[in-house]
Design a protein around this motif. Structure first.
Motif, PDB file in Angstrom:
ATOM      1  N   ALA A   1       0.893  -1.233  -0.032  1.00 41.35           N
ATOM      2  CA  ALA A   1      -0.111  -0.181  -0.097  1.00 41.35           C
ATOM      3  C   ALA A   1       0.928   1.185  -0.003  1.00 41.35           C
ATOM      4  CB  ALA A   1      -1.024  -0.030   1.149  1.00 41.35           C
ATOM      5  N   PRO A   2       0.425   2.229  -0.549  1.00 46.79           N
ATOM      6  CA  PRO A   2       1.275   3.703  -0.873  1.00 46.79           C
ATOM      7  C   PRO A   2       1.267   4.460   0.598  1.00 46.79           C
ATOM      8  CG  PRO A   2      -0.959   3.885  -1.585  1.00 46.79           C
ATOM      9  CD  PRO A   2      -0.996   2.396  -1.306  1.00 46.79           C
TER      10      PRO A   2
ATOM     11  N   LEU B   1       1.244   8.549   0.480  1.00 46.96           N
ATOM     12  CA  LEU B   1       0.258   9.111   1.039  1.00 46.96           C
ATOM     13  C   LEU B   1       1.123  10.655   1.733  1.00 46.96           C
ATOM     14  CD1 LEU B   1      -2.307   6.604   2.203  1.00 46.96           C
ATOM     15  CD2 LEU B   1      -2.463   7.841   0.286  1.00 46.96           C
ATOM     16  N   LEU B   2       1.827  10.426   2.425  1.00 48.29           N
ATOM     17  CA  LEU B   2       2.493  11.470   3.371  1.00 48.29           C
ATOM     18  C   LEU B   2       3.179  12.439   2.392  1.00 48.29           C
ATOM     19  CD1 LEU B   2       4.036   9.339   6.121  1.00 48.29           C
ATOM     20  CD2 LEU B   2       2.094  10.454   5.996  1.00 48.29           C
ATOM     21  N   GLY B   3       3.546  12.056   1.229  1.00 44.14           N
ATOM     22  CA  GLY B   3       4.315  13.133   0.416  1.00 44.14           C
ATOM     23  C   GLY B   3       4.998  12.369  -0.914  1.00 44.14           C
TER      24      GLY B   3
ATOM     25  N   ILE C   1       2.522   2.572  -8.418  1.00 46.56           N
ATOM     26  CA  ILE C   1       2.362   1.181  -8.684  1.00 46.56           C
ATOM     27  C   ILE C   1       2.890   0.331  -7.532  1.00 46.56           C
ATOM     28  CG2 ILE C   1       3.361  -0.480 -10.193  1.00 46.56           C
ATOM     29  CD1 ILE C   1       3.073   1.313 -12.480  1.00 46.56           C
ATOM     30  N   ASP C   2       2.086  -0.560  -7.105  1.00 38.02           N
ATOM     31  CA  ASP C   2       2.700  -1.611  -6.061  1.00 38.02           C
ATOM     32  C   ASP C   2       3.762  -2.500  -7.065  1.00 38.02           C
ATOM     33  OD1 ASP C   2       2.556  -3.480  -4.208  1.00 38.02           O
ATOM     34  OD2 ASP C   2       0.555  -3.857  -3.978  1.00 38.02           O
TER      35      ASP C   2
ATOM     36  N   GLY D   1      -1.609  12.912  -0.101  1.00 35.29           N
ATOM     37  CA  GLY D   1      -2.795  12.412  -0.642  1.00 35.29           C
ATOM     38  C   GLY D   1      -2.865  11.270  -1.456  1.00 35.29           C
ATOM     39  N   VAL D   2      -3.878  10.655  -1.845  1.00 34.32           N
ATOM     40  CA  VAL D   2      -4.204   9.686  -2.419  1.00 34.32           C
ATOM     41  C   VAL D   2      -3.757   9.843  -4.071  1.00 34.32           C
ATOM     42  CG1 VAL D   2      -6.014   8.555  -0.883  1.00 34.32           C
ATOM     43  CG2 VAL D   2      -6.692   9.776  -2.801  1.00 34.32           C
TER      44      VAL D   2
END
Length: 435
Positions: free
Chosen positions: A177-178, A182-184, A192-193, A271-272
């Motif tokens: 998961a990112p 998400l934090l920056g 991409i995972d 953000g997402v």
């Protein structure tokens, strides 16, 4: 004579004063030919991107002076005295060596002070640096390793060297998961995972059908320029190498990864990931470059050959069988006949390929450590590690260096060691073991 404003005159005087001060501090400013006559060494104090070949401005000279070393002033805070001494030793520099610096005046002064502190007294200025474009040297494909300001200018629509020819995307690659994304992240970047491109049980690449679906889902066609970066460079490199195998024509890495962007002071977004418009079709058959991957049988056929090298990108303790390097890989040892291509201190580090800031080490340094193990640019070379990440990073570097026949053995040690009939070796050994 044209009139010169007081401000312009002051600027000129300051510039002359700065140069005079620099010349005073470096009393033996010399040309490259004079330095060569003393068997001296030029040292480029600029960031590695410019050393590698990126012009500092759109029409500026591209590359570095012949036989120049790169000691970027920006690295100095990250280099201990021991590390600087090792850098000098690795490049056969002694206190008696004539050294001529070039780059920004402030950078030259910083490097000069550090070298003198370390005992190097013959440090001067290279007076004709970057003035003869025809003699400058560069990575054959420096454009495949981009730097933060280039990305920023691309996003701003400015005129840049090696600009994408069509649609382009910036994508962060990471495992799972990112959460850090998400934090920056780089503004506008997708995510991409790595689980989308490789899968258990051996963490080999996914099937070509799944790969095609993944690329289309992320809006990527064969003619899309994809610029990848990661919190770990080798995560992005793993995705990059698989995209090239699939047939994406123009795939680039942010040299130094997320750290390079974070250190640059450029804007960060949280953000997402934003919505992505899927591509209706990849637009070309997959795989577009199947030769960029070799399987186990092909890897076996590369052993003990003069015109080929199967190259282990694993730490020395992994290579000699002290550890497997992974909690989920139990067998220890190495592929018998493989050549050691260096890596780092353990399975999660790549210090042997990195400058102090995490960017790619100079091509000359990398080629020299490979040559000691008979790994040569004219050979068919396939890199492997445990499951493909470290191997992919070195693949991307070799590609930027202009090595033409390089690949990744996707299965790596994980696959090889799971087949008892495959030859395995352990213990201390040298390059002759792979001949």
């Amino acid at each position: 004579m044209k009139r010169v404003s007081q401000l312009t005159a002051l600027a000129l005087l300051c510039g002359l004063a700065s140069f005079s001060s620099l010349a005073a501090d470096m009393p033996n400013a010399m040309t490259l030919s004079q330095l060569q006559a003393q068997h001296g060494t030029p040292v480029d104090t600029r960031p590695s991107a410019f050393y590698n070949g990126w012009p500092q401005t759109f029409r500026a000279p591209s590359g570095h002076e012949p036989a120049a070393l790169n000691l970027a002033a920006a690295w100095l805070d990250s280099m201990s005295d021991e590390q600087l001494a090792l850098w000098a030793k690795n490049h056969q520099l002694t206190p008696a060596t004539a050294i001529a610096l070039y780059g920004d005046d402030r950078d030259n002064q910083a490097v000069k002070a550090r070298l003198e502190k370390a005992g190097y007294r013959h440090v001067s200025l290279l007076s004709d640096a970057l003035q003869t474009p025809g003699r400058l040297q560069r990575l054959p494909h420096f454009e495949q390793l981009v730097y933060p300001e280039w990305i920023h200018r691309l996003q701003q629509g400015e005129r840049i060297t090696a600009a994408p020819s069509a649609d382009w995307k910036i994508i962060e690659a990471g495992w799972g998961a990112p959460k850090f994304y998400l934090l920056g992240h780089i503004p506008g970047a997708g995510y991409i995972d790595t689980n989308e491109v490789e899968s258990e049980p051996l963490w080999n690449k996914v099937s070509d059908d799944k790969l095609k679906a993944m690329l289309e889902k992320h809006g990527i066609r064969h003619d899309t320029t994809v610029i990848l970066y990661g919190r770990d460079v080798y995560a992005a490199a793993r995705v990059a190498q698989i995209m090239l195998y699939a047939g994406v024509k123009d795939v680039r890495l942010l040299d130094g990864g997320w750290k390079a962007w974070s250190d640059s002071g450029l804007l960060v977004q949280g953000g997402v990931p934003g919505p992505v418009k899927p591509a209706p079709d990849f637009g070309a058959p997959i795989p577009g470059q199947p030769q960029l991957m070799v399987d186990m049988e092909q890897a076996r056929g590369m052993l003990h050959r003069q015109n080929a090298s199967l190259v282990s990108i694993r730490s020395w303790p992994e290579f000699i069988g002290e550890t497997s390097g992974y909690s989920y890989i139990k067998p220890k040892g190495e592929i018998a006949g493989a050549r050691w291509g260096h890596a780092g201190s353990d399975a999660t580090h790549m210090e042997d390929f990195h400058n102090p800031d995490g960017t790619m080490r100079s091509a000359d340094d990398i080629a020299a450590q490979w040559k000691r193990w008979n790994i040569l640019p004219e050979q068919h070379v396939a890199f492997y590690c445990g499951t493909g990440w470290r191997a992919s990073e070195t693949f991307m570097y070799a590609r930027a260096m202009g090595w033409k026949n390089v690949a990744v053995y996707d299965g790596g040690w994980y696959e090889w060691s799971s087949h008892p009939q495959n030859p395995i070796i352990s213990g201390e050994r040298g390059p002759e073991s792979a001949l």
